[in-house]
Design a protein around this motif. Structure first.
Motif, PDB file in Angstrom:
ATOM      1  N   LEU A  31       0.870  -1.186   0.000  1.00 27.25           N
ATOM      2  CA  LEU A  31       0.000   0.000   0.000  1.00 27.25           C
ATOM      3  C   LEU A  31       0.902   1.230   0.000  1.00 27.25           C
ATOM      4  N   GLU A  32       0.805   2.045  -1.013  1.00 26.19           N
ATOM      5  CA  GLU A  32       1.744   3.171  -1.156  1.00 26.19           C
ATOM      6  C   GLU A  32       0.978   4.483  -1.321  1.00 26.19           C
ATOM      7  N   LYS A  33       1.325   5.442  -0.450  1.00 20.28           N
ATOM      8  CA  LYS A  33       0.647   6.750  -0.476  1.00 20.28           C
ATOM      9  C   LYS A  33       0.891   7.508  -1.783  1.00 20.28           C
ATOM     10  N   GLY A  34       2.081   7.371  -2.340  1.00 19.85           N
ATOM     11  CA  GLY A  34       2.432   8.130  -3.551  1.00 19.85           C
ATOM     12  C   GLY A  34       2.085   7.382  -4.821  1.00 19.85           C
ATOM     13  N   VAL A  67       7.612  11.066  -1.302  1.00 21.51           N
ATOM     14  CA  VAL A  67       6.371  10.301  -1.373  1.00 21.51           C
ATOM     15  C   VAL A  67       6.269   9.745  -2.790  1.00 21.51           C
ATOM     16  N   GLY A  68       6.265   8.432  -2.903  1.00 19.78           N
ATOM     17  CA  GLY A  68       6.187   7.807  -4.228  1.00 19.78           C
ATOM     18  C   GLY A  68       6.678   6.380  -4.138  1.00 19.78           C
ATOM     19  N   VAL A  69       6.404   5.586  -5.157  1.00 27.15           N
ATOM     20  CA  VAL A  69       6.861   4.186  -5.151  1.00 27.15           C
ATOM     21  C   VAL A  69       8.398   4.187  -5.142  1.00 27.15           C
ATOM     22  N   GLY A  71       9.948   5.226  -2.375  1.00 30.15           N
ATOM     23  CA  GLY A  71      10.210   6.075  -1.200  1.00 30.15           C
ATOM     24  C   GLY A  71      11.393   7.003  -1.400  1.00 30.15           C
ATOM     25  N   THR A  72      12.043   7.350  -0.299  1.00 26.15           N
ATOM     26  CA  THR A  72      13.100   8.364  -0.334  1.00 26.15           C
ATOM     27  C   THR A  72      14.363   7.840  -1.030  1.00 26.15           C
ATOM     28  N   THR A  73      14.431   6.543  -1.297  1.00 30.56           N
ATOM     29  CA  THR A  73      15.614   6.022  -2.012  1.00 30.56           C
ATOM     30  C   THR A  73      15.699   6.648  -3.413  1.00 30.56           C
ATOM     31  N   LEU A  75      15.404   9.752  -4.114  1.00 33.59           N
ATOM     32  CA  LEU A  75      16.126  11.032  -4.019  1.00 33.59           C
ATOM     33  C   LEU A  75      17.534  10.849  -3.473  1.00 33.59           C
ATOM     34  N   ALA A  76      17.801   9.654  -2.958  1.00 33.02           N
ATOM     35  CA  ALA A  76      19.085   9.413  -2.287  1.00 33.02           C
ATOM     36  C   ALA A  76      20.222   9.560  -3.292  1.00 33.02           C
ATOM     37  N   ILE A  77      21.396   9.908  -2.742  1.00 32.59           N
ATOM     38  CA  ILE A  77      22.498  10.177  -3.667  1.00 32.59           C
ATOM     39  C   ILE A  77      23.447   8.987  -3.760  1.00 32.59           C
ATOM     40  N   GLY A  78      22.896   7.824  -3.463  1.00 32.26           N
ATOM     41  CA  GLY A  78      23.623   6.580  -3.749  1.00 32.26           C
ATOM     42  C   GLY A  78      24.675   6.180  -2.731  1.00 32.26           C
ATOM     43  N   ASN A  79      24.709   6.829  -1.547  1.00 27.97           N
ATOM     44  CA  ASN A  79      25.683   6.437  -0.516  1.00 27.97           C
ATOM     45  C   ASN A  79      25.167   5.190   0.191  1.00 27.97           C
ATOM     46  N   TYR A  80      25.961   4.157   0.201  1.00 23.43           N
ATOM     47  CA  TYR A  80      25.570   2.917   0.883  1.00 23.43           C
ATOM     48  C   TYR A  80      26.653   2.560   1.887  1.00 23.43           C
ATOM     49  N   GLU A 183      -3.328   6.021   1.115  1.00 26.67           N
ATOM     50  CA  GLU A 183      -2.716   6.505   2.359  1.00 26.67           C
ATOM     51  C   GLU A 183      -3.293   5.743   3.540  1.00 26.67           C
ATOM     52  N   ALA A 184      -2.457   4.921   4.176  1.00 25.17           N
ATOM     53  CA  ALA A 184      -2.911   4.163   5.355  1.00 25.17           C
ATOM     54  C   ALA A 184      -3.053   5.124   6.529  1.00 25.17           C
ATOM     55  N   LEU A 185      -4.155   4.985   7.268  1.00 25.81           N
ATOM     56  CA  LEU A 185      -4.375   5.879   8.405  1.00 25.81           C
ATOM     57  C   LEU A 185      -4.337   5.147   9.734  1.00 25.81           C
ATOM     58  N   ASP A 378      11.305   0.348   9.311  1.00 24.71           N
ATOM     59  CA  ASP A 378      11.771   1.507   8.519  1.00 24.71           C
ATOM     60  C   ASP A 378      12.654   2.337   9.439  1.00 24.71           C
ATOM     61  N   ALA A 379      12.971   3.563   9.053  1.00 29.05           N
ATOM     62  CA  ALA A 379      13.903   4.369   9.855  1.00 29.05           C
ATOM     63  C   ALA A 379      13.362   4.687  11.244  1.00 29.05           C
ATOM     64  N   SER A 380      12.043   4.564  11.426  1.00 34.39           N
ATOM     65  CA  SER A 380      11.484   4.890  12.749  1.00 34.39           C
ATOM     66  C   SER A 380      11.978   3.906  13.814  1.00 34.39           C
ATOM     67  N   ALA A 388      24.940   9.194   9.675  1.00 35.93           N
ATOM     68  CA  ALA A 388      25.541   8.634   8.451  1.00 35.93           C
ATOM     69  C   ALA A 388      24.408   8.108   7.583  1.00 35.93           C
ATOM     70  N   PRO A 389      24.649   7.888   6.285  1.00 36.84           N
ATOM     71  CA  PRO A 389      23.566   7.411   5.420  1.00 36.84           C
ATOM     72  C   PRO A 389      22.997   6.054   5.884  1.00 36.84           C
ATOM     73  N   PRO A 390      21.691   5.985   6.158  1.00 34.39           N
ATOM     74  CA  PRO A 390      21.140   4.768   6.782  1.00 34.39           C
ATOM     75  C   PRO A 390      20.521   3.739   5.840  1.00 34.39           C
ATOM     76  N   MET A 391      20.440   4.075   4.530  1.00 37.81           N
ATOM     77  CA  MET A 391      19.658   3.274   3.594  1.00 37.81           C
ATOM     78  C   MET A 391      20.085   1.808   3.534  1.00 37.81           C
ATOM     79  N   LEU A 392      21.396   1.564   3.526  1.00 35.28           N
ATOM     80  CA  LEU A 392      21.886   0.176   3.466  1.00 35.28           C
ATOM     81  C   LEU A 392      21.388  -0.604   4.685  1.00 35.28           C
TER      82      LEU A 392
HETATM   83  C1  LIG Z   1      17.820  14.210  -0.783  1.00 36.25           C
HETATM   84  C2  LIG Z   1      18.107  12.961   0.014  1.00 36.25           C
HETATM   85  C3  LIG Z   1      19.269  12.231  -0.223  1.00 36.25           C
HETATM   86  C4  LIG Z   1      19.531  11.065   0.509  1.00 36.25           C
HETATM   87  N1  LIG Z   1      20.651  10.344   0.214  1.00 36.25           N
HETATM   88  C5  LIG Z   1      20.906   9.208   0.893  1.00 36.25           C
HETATM   89  C6  LIG Z   1      22.024   8.386   0.551  1.00 36.25           C
HETATM   90  O1  LIG Z   1      22.757   8.653  -0.399  1.00 36.25           O
HETATM   91  N2  LIG Z   1      22.244   7.278   1.298  1.00 36.25           N
HETATM   92  C7  LIG Z   1      21.430   6.919   2.353  1.00 36.25           C
HETATM   93  O2  LIG Z   1      21.712   5.920   3.005  1.00 36.25           O
HETATM   94  N3  LIG Z   1      20.357   7.661   2.662  1.00 36.25           N
HETATM   95  C8  LIG Z   1      20.055   8.770   1.950  1.00 36.25           C
HETATM   96  N4  LIG Z   1      18.927   9.496   2.241  1.00 36.25           N
HETATM   97  C9  LIG Z   1      18.028   8.984   3.291  1.00 36.25           C
HETATM   98  C10 LIG Z   1      17.283   7.711   2.872  1.00 36.25           C
HETATM   99  O3  LIG Z   1      16.752   7.863   1.562  1.00 36.25           O
HETATM  100  C11 LIG Z   1      16.166   7.436   3.877  1.00 36.25           C
HETATM  101  O4  LIG Z   1      16.759   7.400   5.173  1.00 36.25           O
HETATM  102  C12 LIG Z   1      15.482   6.100   3.625  1.00 36.25           C
HETATM  103  O5  LIG Z   1      14.954   6.018   2.329  1.00 36.25           O
HETATM  104  C13 LIG Z   1      14.349   5.923   4.639  1.00 36.25           C
HETATM  105  O6  LIG Z   1      13.776   4.671   4.433  1.00 36.25           O
HETATM  106  P1  LIG Z   1      12.367   4.313   5.050  1.00 36.25           P
HETATM  107  O7  LIG Z   1      12.049   2.922   4.636  1.00 36.25           O
HETATM  108  O8  LIG Z   1      12.366   4.650   6.480  1.00 36.25           O
HETATM  109  O9  LIG Z   1      11.351   5.348   4.385  1.00 36.25           O
HETATM  110  P2  LIG Z   1      11.113   5.838   2.889  1.00 36.25           P
HETATM  111  O10 LIG Z   1      12.195   5.346   1.994  1.00 36.25           O
HETATM  112  O11 LIG Z   1      10.879   7.283   2.954  1.00 36.25           O
HETATM  113  O12 LIG Z   1       9.776   5.080   2.488  1.00 36.25           O
HETATM  114  C14 LIG Z   1       8.521   5.347   3.106  1.00 36.25           C
HETATM  115  C15 LIG Z   1       7.431   5.068   2.083  1.00 36.25           C
HETATM  116  O13 LIG Z   1       6.156   5.080   2.740  1.00 36.25           O
HETATM  117  C16 LIG Z   1       5.229   5.819   1.943  1.00 36.25           C
HETATM  118  N5  LIG Z   1       4.205   6.306   2.883  1.00 36.25           N
HETATM  119  C17 LIG Z   1       4.326   7.282   3.808  1.00 36.25           C
HETATM  120  N6  LIG Z   1       3.196   7.382   4.524  1.00 36.25           N
HETATM  121  C18 LIG Z   1       2.345   6.452   4.057  1.00 36.25           C
HETATM  122  C19 LIG Z   1       1.012   6.074   4.406  1.00 36.25           C
HETATM  123  N7  LIG Z   1       0.346   6.669   5.406  1.00 36.25           N
HETATM  124  N8  LIG Z   1       0.417   5.080   3.689  1.00 36.25           N
HETATM  125  C20 LIG Z   1       1.087   4.464   2.657  1.00 36.25           C
HETATM  126  N9  LIG Z   1       2.356   4.786   2.302  1.00 36.25           N
HETATM  127  C21 LIG Z   1       2.976   5.762   3.006  1.00 36.25           C
HETATM  128  C22 LIG Z   1       6.072   6.901   1.296  1.00 36.25           C
HETATM  129  O14 LIG Z   1       5.467   7.420   0.132  1.00 36.25           O
HETATM  130  C23 LIG Z   1       7.359   6.115   0.989  1.00 36.25           C
HETATM  131  O15 LIG Z   1       7.251   5.428  -0.252  1.00 36.25           O
HETATM  132  C24 LIG Z   1      18.630  10.646   1.525  1.00 36.25           C
HETATM  133  C25 LIG Z   1      17.476  11.373   1.770  1.00 36.25           C
HETATM  134  C26 LIG Z   1      17.196  12.530   1.022  1.00 36.25           C
HETATM  135  C27 LIG Z   1      15.944  13.303   1.300  1.00 36.25           C
END
Ligand SMILES: Cc1cc2nc3c(=O)[nH]c(=O)nc-3n(C[C@H](O)[C@H](O)[C@H](O)COP(=O)(O)OP(=O)(O)OC[C@H]3O[C@@H](n4cnc5c(N)ncnc54)[C@H](O)[C@@H]3O)c2cc1C
Length: 409
Positions: A31-34, A67-69, A71-73, A75-80, A183-185, A378-380, A388-392
Motif C-alpha cells: 500500500l503506497e501513499k504516492g 512520497v512515491g513508489v 520512497g526516499t531512495t 532522491l538518495a544520492i547513492g551512498n551505501y 494513504e494508510a491511516l 523503517d527508519a522509525s 551517516a547514510p542509513p539506507m543500506l
Molecule cells: C535528498 C536525500 C538524499 C539522501 N541520500 C541518501 C544516501 O545517499 N544514502 C542513504 O543511506 N540515505 C540517503 N537518504 C536517506 C534515505 O533515503 C532514507 O533514510 C530512507 O529512504 C528511509 O527509508 P524508510 O524505509 O524509512 O522510508 P522511505 O524510503 O521514505 O519510504 C517510506 C514510504 O512510505 C510511503 N508512505 C508514507 N506514509 C504512508 C502512508 N500513510 N500510507 C502508505 N504509504 C505511506 C512513502 O510514500 C514512501 O514510499 C537521503 C534522503 C534525502 C531526502
C-alpha cells in the motif's frame, strides 16, 4: 473481499526489501501513499516539512523525504555505508548477512578514481595535508552509466542510481500487488487478523490482511501508530546537516556529490554542492556561479529530541547538536580556506534521515513486533541517530524481518 497474507504499508528502503523477501512465499499487497515516479522524475515526489510552525521567528530545520513508489531512495544520492550494526547487535539483531546481500545486489563499491571530480580531489588532498583521514564513499551506482552531473538528489536521468525500485520490481514479478495513492491511516486488530483503514485516491477503503508490516518512514509511521492506539515516544532524529561553502578562484566541472568523506565520532564532513550557497553569497553582494562554488556538508548524529503530530513536526537543535555542528564547521572551514575560499557562508539546517520515532526495544521487540502483533520496519525503528547514510542498514533490516517471517512459517 480479498484477504492478503501481508499488507506492507510503504514501498521505501525497508518496505521494498521486506516485500522482495516474502513475496515468493506469501500473498503480498503493498500500500503506497504516492504514485509511480520514474527515476528521472523523482524530484516530483519531494516532501519538505518544517520542524517548527513559527520558523520565521525561531529558525527551523527543514526535513526532507519522498512520497512515491520506491520512497526516499529515489532522491538518495547513492551512498551505501554500514551504520548502526553494533547498536543493533546490542539489541540481539545481527544484520551482517543481510548487509552483504544488499551490497552484492546493488554492486556497492567505493567511487572509482575516474568518477572523482576536481573539488573532491582538492578536498582529499587538503584534508590529508591537515592531518585528517578522508575515505572514498561506497556508492550503489552503475558507473558505466553515471555522467557525474551531481543531480542524484533529483532522481537520475541516466538510470545509473540503484534504488528500492529494484526490490519492488522483483516483488511484483514474484506476484506481489501494489496499490498506489493509498494513504494508510489506522491499523486495527480483528480477531486474529488485521484491517488497514485508509484513503484510496481520497476515498475511504479498508484492506484485510492476516498480518501488517508498517514501513511508512520516520515521519508517517508514528502517525499511523498513534492513530492505531500505540503511543510513540518523542525521539525523532533527522541527522541534521548544514553545508558551508563559498566562491573559489578556480572553475570546476559538475561532479558526483559526497564521493569522499571524513568520519568523526559524532559527525561527518563531505563535499556537497548546494545552490543555496550562491543565493546566500548574492545577499552579501558576492556574485558566484555553479562552477566556482565549493561546499562541504557537516552532518551530525543529532539528539533524539522531537516528535511528529498530526499536522506538524516538532524538532529542535539541542546544545550538544550545536556543539557538534560547530566542531564540524571549524574543521570544514580550515579545508575550505586551504582550497582558496575566502568568504564562507552556511545554509540553513536540514535533516534528510528522519527516524527514531518507534524504536526497537521501546515501541517494538527485537522481532520488530508491536504490542498489537503487527510489524514495523523503517527508519522509525532505529534506536539512535546514525549520523551517516542509513539506507543500506534499512534495506538490511527489511531483509532481516523478511527472513524472520520466512523462517517462522
Ligand atoms: C535528498 C536525500 C538524499 C539522501 N541520500 C541518501 C544516501 O545517499 N544514502 C542513504 O543511506 N540515505 C540517503 N537518504 C536517506 C534515505 O533515503 C532514507 O533514510 C530512507 O529512504 C528511509 O527509508 P524508510 O524505509 O524509512 O522510508 P522511505 O524510503 O521514505 O519510504 C517510506 C514510504 O512510505 C510511503 N508512505 C508514507 N506514509 C504512508 C502512508 N500513510 N500510507 C502508505 N504509504 C505511506 C512513502 O510514500 C514512501 O514510499 C537521503 C534522503 C534525502 C531526502
Amino acid at each position: 473481499m480479498e484477504e492478503y497474507d501481508y499488507a506492507i504499508i510503504g514501498s521505501g528502503a525497508s518496505g521494498a526489501a521486506v516485500a522482495e523477501k516474502i513475496s515468493s512465499e506469501y500473498n503480498v499487497l503493498i500500500l503506497e501513499k504516492g504514485k509511480n515516479l520514474s527515476l528521472n522524475q523523482a524530484k516530483n515526489g519531494y516532501f519538505r516539512a518544517s520542524s517548527l510552525e513559527d520558523f520565521e521567528k525561531n529558525g527551523k530545520i527543514e526535513i526532507l523525504s519522498c512520497v512515491g513508489v520506491g520512497g526516499t531512495t529515489l532522491l538518495a544520492i547513492g551512498n551505501y555505508v554500514r551504520t548502526q550494526e553494533f547498536e543493533l547487535k546490542k539489541l540481539g539483531i545481527d544484520i551482517e548477512k543481510e548487509l552483504i546481500e544488499v551490497e552484492n545486489e546493488f554492486n556497492v563499491s567505493p567511487v572509482p578514481k575516474k568518477n572523482i571530480g576536481e573539488r573532491t580531489n582538492l578536498f582529499i588532498e587538503n584534508s590529508k595535508e591537515l592531518g585528517y583521514e578522508p575515505r572514498i564513499m561506497p556508492k550503489g551506482i552503475d558507473f558505466d552509466k553515471c555522467r557525474g552531473c551531481g543531480k542524484c538528489n533529483m532522481g537520475c536521468k541516466f538510470q545509473a542510481k540503484k534504488t528500492s525500485l529494484q526490490y519492488i520490481d522483483k516483488a511484483i514479478s514474484n506476484g506481489a500487488e501494489i496499490k498506489t495513492n493509498f494513504e494508510a491511516l489506522k491499523i486495527e486488530k480483528k480477531l486474529k487478523n488485521f484491517t488497514v483503514q485508509g484513503l484510496n485516491d481520497g476515498v475511504s477503503e479498508t484492506i484485510n490482511a492476516k498480518n501488517v508490516i508498517l514501513s511508512a518512514g520516520g515521519l508517517d509511521t508514528p502517525k499511523v501508530l498513534n492513530n492505531s492506539g500505540i503511543k510513540t515516544p518523542k525521539r525523532l532524529f533527522v541527522d541534521t546537516f548544514v553545508t558551508i561553502g563559498g566562491k573559489c578562484g578556480q572553475s570546476f566541472k559538475d561532479e558526483l556529490n559526497m564521493a569522499a568523506y571524513i568520519p568523526f565520532k559524532d559527525f561527518l564532513v563531505s563535499p556537497y554542492y548546494s545552490e543555496r550557497i550562491i543565493k546566500i553569497l548574492k545577499e552579501r553582494k558576492i556574485e558566484s556561479e555553479r562552477d566556482n562554488i565549493i561546499g562541504l556538508m557537516i552532518k551530525i548524529k543529532d539528539d533524539s529530541l522531537g516528535y511528529v503530530e498530526k499536522n506538524s513536526i516538532k524538532k529542535y537543535c539541542t546544545g550538544k547538536d550545536v556543539q557538534k555542528i560547530s566542531n564540524g564547521v571549524a574543521i570544514a572551514s580550515k579545508i575550505l580556506k586551504m582550497s582558496g575560499v575566502d568568504t564562507i557562508v552556511s545554509t540553513e539546517a536540514i535533516g534528510a534521515h528522519p527516524g527514531g520515532t518507534a524504536p526497537l526495544g521501546t515501541t517494538l521487540d527485537n522481532k520488530f513486533k508491536t504490542e498489537m502483533g503487527f510489524y514495523v520496519c523503517d527508519a522509525s525503528i532505529l534506536p539512535e541517530a546514525p549520523g551517516a547514510p542509513p539506507m543500506l542498514t534499512l534495506m538490511a533490516l527489511g531483509k532481516k524481518l523478511g527472513e524472520n517471517i520466512l523462517n517462522s512459517s
